[in-house]
Design an enzyme around this catalytic site. Structure first.
Site, mmCIF file in Angstrom:
data_model
loop_
_atom_site.group_PDB
_atom_site.id
_atom_site.type_symbol
_atom_site.label_atom_id
_atom_site.label_comp_id
_atom_site.label_asym_id
_atom_site.label_seq_id
_atom_site.Cartn_x
_atom_site.Cartn_y
_atom_site.Cartn_z
ATOM 1 N N ASN A 6 49.685 20.929 -36.497
ATOM 2 C CA ASN A 6 49.295 21.494 -37.573
ATOM 3 C C ASN A 6 47.688 21.793 -37.467
ATOM 4 O OD1 ASN A 6 48.665 22.478 -40.078
ATOM 5 N ND2 ASN A 6 48.708 20.371 -41.132
ATOM 6 N N LYS A 8 45.984 23.626 -39.160
ATOM 7 C CA LYS A 8 45.326 23.724 -40.542
ATOM 8 C C LYS A 8 44.303 25.175 -40.748
ATOM 9 C CE LYS A 8 45.395 18.691 -41.137
ATOM 10 N NZ LYS A 8 45.137 17.705 -42.032
ATOM 11 N N HIS A 84 52.528 20.294 -47.720
ATOM 12 C CA HIS A 84 51.433 19.369 -47.230
ATOM 13 C C HIS A 84 50.515 18.938 -48.203
ATOM 14 C CE1 HIS A 84 47.984 18.270 -44.854
ATOM 15 N NE2 HIS A 84 48.748 18.178 -43.733
ATOM 16 N N GLU A 86 47.534 18.731 -48.494
ATOM 17 C CA GLU A 86 46.228 19.635 -48.784
ATOM 18 C C GLU A 86 46.815 20.697 -49.583
ATOM 19 O OE1 GLU A 86 45.127 20.056 -44.641
ATOM 20 O OE2 GLU A 86 44.285 18.097 -44.280
ATOM 21 N N GLU A 155 53.531 11.573 -44.327
ATOM 22 C CA GLU A 155 51.925 11.369 -43.852
ATOM 23 C C GLU A 155 51.237 10.647 -45.010
ATOM 24 O OE1 GLU A 155 51.022 14.892 -41.226
ATOM 25 O OE2 GLU A 155 50.917 15.572 -43.416
ATOM 26 N N GLY A 161 43.582 12.694 -41.541
ATOM 27 C CA GLY A 161 41.946 13.269 -41.105
ATOM 28 C C GLY A 161 40.946 11.969 -40.993
ATOM 29 N N SER A 191 46.291 10.977 -38.553
ATOM 30 C CA SER A 191 45.313 10.507 -37.525
ATOM 31 C C SER A 191 46.159 9.920 -36.351
ATOM 32 C CB SER A 191 44.590 9.289 -38.260
ATOM 33 O OG SER A 191 43.808 9.757 -38.942
HETATM 34 P P1 PGA Z 1 45.333 14.580 -38.967
HETATM 35 O O1 PGA Z 1 46.234 15.375 -39.865
HETATM 36 O O2 PGA Z 1 46.140 14.297 -37.516
HETATM 37 O O3 PGA Z 1 44.038 15.320 -38.701
HETATM 38 O O4 PGA Z 1 45.328 13.248 -39.798
HETATM 39 C C1 PGA Z 1 47.571 15.443 -39.993
HETATM 40 C C2 PGA Z 1 48.295 16.380 -40.972
HETATM 41 O O5 PGA Z 1 47.458 16.874 -41.962
HETATM 42 O O6 PGA Z 1 49.305 16.925 -40.621
#
Ligand code: PGA
Length: 233
Positions: A6, A8, A84, A86, A155, A161, A191
């Site tokens: 992903n 983003k 997601h 976000e 998640e 992140g 992460s």
């Molecule tokens: P990250 O993001 O691996 O940077 O923690 C995962 C995601 O948001 O799908």
């Protein structure tokens, strides 16, 4: 085993082509890339299946800033992320709207990775299972059960992140709980890095990973894909 990157709001078309020229995933694992909309066409020039990061529930209409499943399919896109954290946190996505998106995309023939997960406050308050239940049941009820095009991603929001990863035990428990509500493949996200991928991916009920930051770099994403192959063999 599915490893999804992903991106983003990173990697425009030029950076996407650069990534693809350096990325050599190993055989023995399914890999997909989820670039921003403007980089979908560039990503489709490569050999890796491409997913969008979001998809609307209507075929077309007055929905400024949105993209439909039919438009993505016309472009050659294989699937889409949905719900997601976000999107939920910054853009008002709800369990219901995420479920509507998942339903429309699956009906249209797209594959879907629908994301669920609890925030830190919800976990600390002991509400993790209730939150996951509401999120997963909304998707299950909209789709009428385990759709063949549906994958879920667990998640935990506090692990996205942040560099904080769920312990393998915690991930295993959450995945088993999610599957007890809706029995489809479940990816772990939050992460995931080259140095923790093997341990997380070797847990029962962990069927792959949704990787954010570590998918932006071709070398680190390749290493995660290799870890997935090693776990399976
Ligand atoms: P990250 O993001 O691996 O940077 O923690 C995962 C995601 O948001 O799908």
């Amino acid at each position: 085993m599915l490893i999804a990157g992903n991106w983003k709001m990173f990697h425009g078309p030029d950076a996407t082509r650069e990534f693809l020229s350096a990325f050599e995933p190993p055989d023995g694992v399914d890999v997909v890339l989820c670039p921003p909309y403007v980089s979908l066409a560039a990503a489709l020039e490569g050999p890796i299946p491409v997913y969008a990061q979001n998809v609307h529930w209507a075929h077309e209409g007055a929905y400024t800033g949105e993209i439909s499943a039919e438009m993505l399919l016309e472009l050659g896109v294989t699937g889409s992320l949905v719900g997601h954290s976000e999107r939920r946190h910054y853009f008002g996505e709800t369990d219901e709207s995420a479920a509507r998106r998942a339903r429309a995309a699956c009906d249209a023939g797209l594959r879907v990775i629908a994301c669920v997960g609890e925030t830190e406050e919800q976990r600390e308050a002991g509400h993790t299972e209730m939150v996951l239940r509401l999120q997963v049941e909304a998707i299950r009820d909209a789709l009428g059960g385990a759709h063949e095009h549906l994958t879920l991603a667990y998640e935990p929001v506090w692990a996205i992140g942040t560099g904080r990863t769920a312990t393998p035990d915690l991930a295993r428990e959450a995945h088993a709980f999610v599957k007890s509500i809706l029995d489809v493949p479940v990816l772990y996200g939050g992460s995931v890095k080259p140095d923790n991928a093997a341990e997380l991916l070797s847990q029962p009920d962990v069927d792959g990973a949704l990787v954010g930051g570590a998918s932006l770099d071709a070398d680190s994403f390749t290493e995660i894909c290799r870890a997935a192959v090693a776990v399976r063999s």
